[in-house]
Scaffold this active site. Structure first.
Site, PDB file in Angstrom:
ATOM      1  N   LYS A 106      -4.400  -3.091  12.808  1.00  0.00           N
ATOM      2  CA  LYS A 106      -5.399  -4.042  12.311  1.00  0.00           C
ATOM      3  C   LYS A 106      -5.289  -5.382  13.047  1.00  0.00           C
ATOM      4  CE  LYS A 106      -5.818  -1.814   7.759  1.00  0.00           C
ATOM      5  NZ  LYS A 106      -5.665  -1.990   6.292  1.00  0.00           N
ATOM      6  N   TYR A 141     -15.061   2.008   5.842  1.00  0.00           N
ATOM      7  CA  TYR A 141     -14.552   1.674   4.511  1.00  0.00           C
ATOM      8  C   TYR A 141     -15.590   1.918   3.407  1.00  0.00           C
ATOM      9  CZ  TYR A 141     -10.141  -0.369   6.189  1.00  0.00           C
ATOM     10  OH  TYR A 141      -8.878  -0.555   6.719  1.00  0.00           O
ATOM     11  N   ASN A 176      -2.330  -5.933   5.910  1.00  0.00           N
ATOM     12  CA  ASN A 176      -1.242  -4.954   5.849  1.00  0.00           C
ATOM     13  C   ASN A 176      -1.049  -4.117   7.120  1.00  0.00           C
ATOM     14  OD1 ASN A 176      -3.465  -3.391   5.508  1.00  0.00           O
ATOM     15  ND2 ASN A 176      -2.811  -2.401   3.615  1.00  0.00           N
ATOM     16  N   HIS A 234      -3.896   0.888   9.475  1.00  0.00           N
ATOM     17  CA  HIS A 234      -4.667   1.875   8.712  1.00  0.00           C
ATOM     18  C   HIS A 234      -4.240   3.276   9.144  1.00  0.00           C
ATOM     19  CE1 HIS A 234      -7.991   4.179   6.994  1.00  0.00           C
ATOM     20  NE2 HIS A 234      -7.969   4.847   8.140  1.00  0.00           N
ATOM     21  N   GLU A 293     -13.100   9.827  10.135  1.00  0.00           N
ATOM     22  CA  GLU A 293     -12.796   8.532  10.764  1.00  0.00           C
ATOM     23  C   GLU A 293     -12.720   8.659  12.289  1.00  0.00           C
ATOM     24  OE1 GLU A 293      -9.239   7.482   8.623  1.00  0.00           O
ATOM     25  OE2 GLU A 293     -10.372   7.000   6.793  1.00  0.00           O
TER      26      GLU A 293
HETATM   27  P1  IDP Z   1      -4.727   2.413   2.408  1.00  0.00           P
HETATM   28  O1  IDP Z   1      -5.048   1.536   3.600  1.00  0.00           O
HETATM   29  O2  IDP Z   1      -3.257   2.428   2.097  1.00  0.00           O
HETATM   30  O3  IDP Z   1      -5.337   3.787   2.514  1.00  0.00           O
HETATM   31  P2  IDP Z   1      -6.871   1.790   0.522  1.00  0.00           P
HETATM   32  O4  IDP Z   1      -6.745   1.847  -0.959  1.00  0.00           O
HETATM   33  O5  IDP Z   1      -7.674   2.862   1.193  1.00  0.00           O
HETATM   34  O6  IDP Z   1      -5.393   1.713   1.133  1.00  0.00           O
HETATM   35  O7  IDP Z   1      -7.486   0.367   0.873  1.00  0.00           O
HETATM   36  C1  IDP Z   1      -7.977   0.099   2.167  1.00  0.00           C
HETATM   37  C2  IDP Z   1      -7.524  -1.274   2.593  1.00  0.00           C
HETATM   38  O8  IDP Z   1      -8.139  -2.248   1.762  1.00  0.00           O
HETATM   39  C3  IDP Z   1      -6.019  -1.530   2.444  1.00  0.00           C
HETATM   40  O9  IDP Z   1      -5.262  -1.049   3.549  1.00  0.00           O
HETATM   41  C4  IDP Z   1      -5.981  -3.040   2.342  1.00  0.00           C
HETATM   42  O10 IDP Z   1      -6.124  -3.637   3.647  1.00  0.00           O
HETATM   43  C5  IDP Z   1      -7.249  -3.340   1.554  1.00  0.00           C
HETATM   44  N1  IDP Z   1      -7.019  -3.452   0.110  1.00  0.00           N
HETATM   45  C6  IDP Z   1      -6.835  -2.435  -0.764  1.00  0.00           C
HETATM   46  N2  IDP Z   1      -6.685  -2.899  -2.013  1.00  0.00           N
HETATM   47  C7  IDP Z   1      -6.797  -4.244  -1.922  1.00  0.00           C
HETATM   48  C8  IDP Z   1      -6.741  -5.307  -2.889  1.00  0.00           C
HETATM   49  O11 IDP Z   1      -6.555  -5.091  -4.100  1.00  0.00           O
HETATM   50  N3  IDP Z   1      -6.884  -6.583  -2.404  1.00  0.00           N
HETATM   51  C9  IDP Z   1      -7.095  -6.848  -1.071  1.00  0.00           C
HETATM   52  N4  IDP Z   1      -7.161  -5.880  -0.140  1.00  0.00           N
HETATM   53  C10 IDP Z   1      -7.013  -4.593  -0.554  1.00  0.00           C
HETATM   54 MG    MG Z   2      -7.323   4.390   2.534  1.00  0.00          MG
END
Ligand code: IDP
Ligand code: MG
Length: 152
Positions: free
Chosen positions: A12, A52, A115, A118, A129
């Site tokens: 990212k 997304y 974070n 992805h 994807e």
């Molecule tokens: P993942 O990346 O571990 O699969 P997902 O639930 O698919 O997690 O969420 C996609 C991305 O959205 C996460 O990697 C993170 O960057 C962001 N995200 C998920 N939940 C939150 C939140 O509660 N606050 C802010 N960003 C979030």
């Molecule tokens: Mg995800």
């Protein structure tokens, strides 16, 4: 028989800005996964919304789209036995605060909305994807001579 499950991984914008790409790619290389495609790019907003789509309507959706389009990302396809679950385990939990040391988010991240990486959550998501970010001819077919030292 060499396993062929594929996963879509994306470093990212924070990983790119912080100069972490090389270190993170090294982890997947050392593990034994096989790199078959890589693209350094700015994600168009419409592409980010497609990628997304499952999160549309959630409270973090708008900030997620603006984060992922805020700078270049490194999009990749990696192949290997159970590549999706192996890579998810290497990444750690979604929230770096909950991710164990030794995982990528556990070692490099501090906050949920920033974070680092992805990774596809299922083989079906991976196919979807990969199709968003790569044309079929951009997935490079080649033989690795070390294969027999990685798979029994
Ligand atoms: P993942 O990346 O571990 O699969 P997902 O639930 O698919 O997690 O969420 C996609 C991305 O959205 C996460 O990697 C993170 O960057 C962001 N995200 C998920 N939940 C939150 C939140 O509660 N606050 C802010 N960003 C979030
Ligand atoms: Mg995800």
């Amino acid at each position: 028989m060499i396993p062929v499950e594929r996963t879509y991984l994306m470093l990212k914008p924070d990983a790119v800005q912080r100069g972490l790409c090389g270190e993170i790619i090294s982890r997947f290389e050392r593990k034994g996964l096989k790199l078959i495609a890589m693209k350094f790019m700015l994600i168009p907003k419409a592409t980010a919304e497609r990628h997304y789509g499952e999160h549309k309507g959630k409270k973090f959706y708008d900030s997620l789209i603006s984060y992922i389009t805020s700078g270049p990302v490194l999009a990749m396809v990696w192949e290997g036995k159970n590549a999706v679950s192996v890579c998810r385990a290497m990444m750690g939990k979604t929230d770096p605060q909950d991710s164990a040391p030794g995982t990528i988010r556990g070692d490099y991240g501090m906050d949920l909305g920033v974070n680092v990486i992805h990774g596809s959550d299922s083989p079906e998501s991976a196919e979807r994807e990969i199709g968003i970010f790569f044309k079929p001819e951009e997935l490079v077919q080649y033989e690795r001579s070390v294969e027999r030292w990685i798979y029994e």
